[in-house]
Design an enzyme around this catalytic site. Structure first.
Site, PDB file in Angstrom:
ATOM      1  N   ARG A   3      -5.370   1.048  -4.544  1.00  0.00           N
ATOM      2  CA  ARG A   3      -4.421   0.867  -3.469  1.00  0.00           C
ATOM      3  C   ARG A   3      -4.791  -1.040  -3.898  1.00  0.00           C
ATOM      4  NH1 ARG A   3      -8.085   3.974   0.998  1.00  0.00           N
ATOM      5  NH2 ARG A   3      -7.975   5.787  -1.675  1.00  0.00           N
ATOM      6  N   ASP A  54      -6.837  -2.034   1.572  1.00  0.00           N
ATOM      7  CA  ASP A  54      -7.213  -0.454   2.341  1.00  0.00           C
ATOM      8  C   ASP A  54      -8.091  -1.304   3.551  1.00  0.00           C
ATOM      9  OD1 ASP A  54      -7.453   1.866   2.805  1.00  0.00           O
ATOM     10  OD2 ASP A  54      -9.808   1.980   2.137  1.00  0.00           O
ATOM     11  N   ARG A  68       0.844  -1.355  -0.213  1.00  0.00           N
ATOM     12  CA  ARG A  68      -0.064  -0.304   0.176  1.00  0.00           C
ATOM     13  C   ARG A  68       0.602   1.506   0.242  1.00  0.00           C
ATOM     14  NH1 ARG A  68      -5.052   2.223   2.100  1.00  0.00           N
ATOM     15  NH2 ARG A  68      -5.105   4.230   1.852  1.00  0.00           N
TER      16      ARG A  68
END
Length: 199
Positions: A116, A119, A107
């Site tokens: 991403r 998350d 990340r």
């Protein structure tokens, strides 16, 4: 020899260090999502990483949903799920653990609402309410996100978001067209000896 023996007898008895009592587990709701790389594999790795922590028990895992990104630049769709956990660690430490796991899966916090690899959001922690900008509880946008409320509702239809009310009522007021359950996509708890996959 007698003097040495006398000294030994005069020493105070050795005591074992007193361990602090174990922190009682509290319920927490986590939302996990990924829209880069092997999305499903990353979510599965996230579940395994959380389950292998000594201070977290993963109690329930929602179905997986594919969701359109909310805000940010153009980017791929997400896979999302919700986890119900029992945490034996303060909320801030749980957040730090989440960030550590996110970093382990590559990340990078380059831009707000950007794509991403992983998350992890704390949606709710033991009903706690906090305005701390580093960890606002419950999550400040959870009541607006069908991709959080729908999988959570699958696990706990009667749950309430602290300060916002029943999640069923919140979900009924949202447009969930961009949130689609993924047939055949299942996240599971680790089997004995199963390690955490890394990208």
């Amino acid at each position: 020899g007698r003097r040495r023996l006398a000294r030994r007898r005069g020493r105070p008895p050795m005591t074992q260090p007193v361990r602090p009592p174990a922190r009682p587990p509290v319920p927490a709701v986590l939302s996990v999502g990924s829209n880069l790389g092997d999305r499903l594999g990353t979510l599965q790795g996230c579940v395994l990483a959380l389950a292998q922590r000594p201070d977290v028990d993963v109690l329930a895992i929602s179905p997986v949903y594919q969701t359109a990104p909310v805000g940010g630049p153009p980017q791929p769709d997400y896979l999302n799920a919700v986890l119900i956990v029992a945490a034996r660690t303060p909320a801030r430490d749980l957040l730090a653990a989440a960030h550590e796991i996110e970093a382990g899966f590559g990340r990078v916090r380059a831009e707000r609402f950007g794509p991403r690899t992983l998350d992890i959001d704390i949606i709710s922690y033991d009903g706690l309410r906090s305005d701390d900008p580093e960890l606002t509880l419950p999550h400040p946008r959870a009541h607006q996100r069908a991709f959080v409320l729908q999988p959570w509702h699958d696990l706990e239809p009667g749950a309430e978001l602290p300060g916002r009310g029943p999640i069923a009522a919140l979900l009924a007021g949202l447009d969930d067209d961009g949130v689609q359950r993924v047939p055949g996509a299942v996240l599971h708890l680790p089997a004995p000896g199963e390690g955490v996959p890394r990208p």
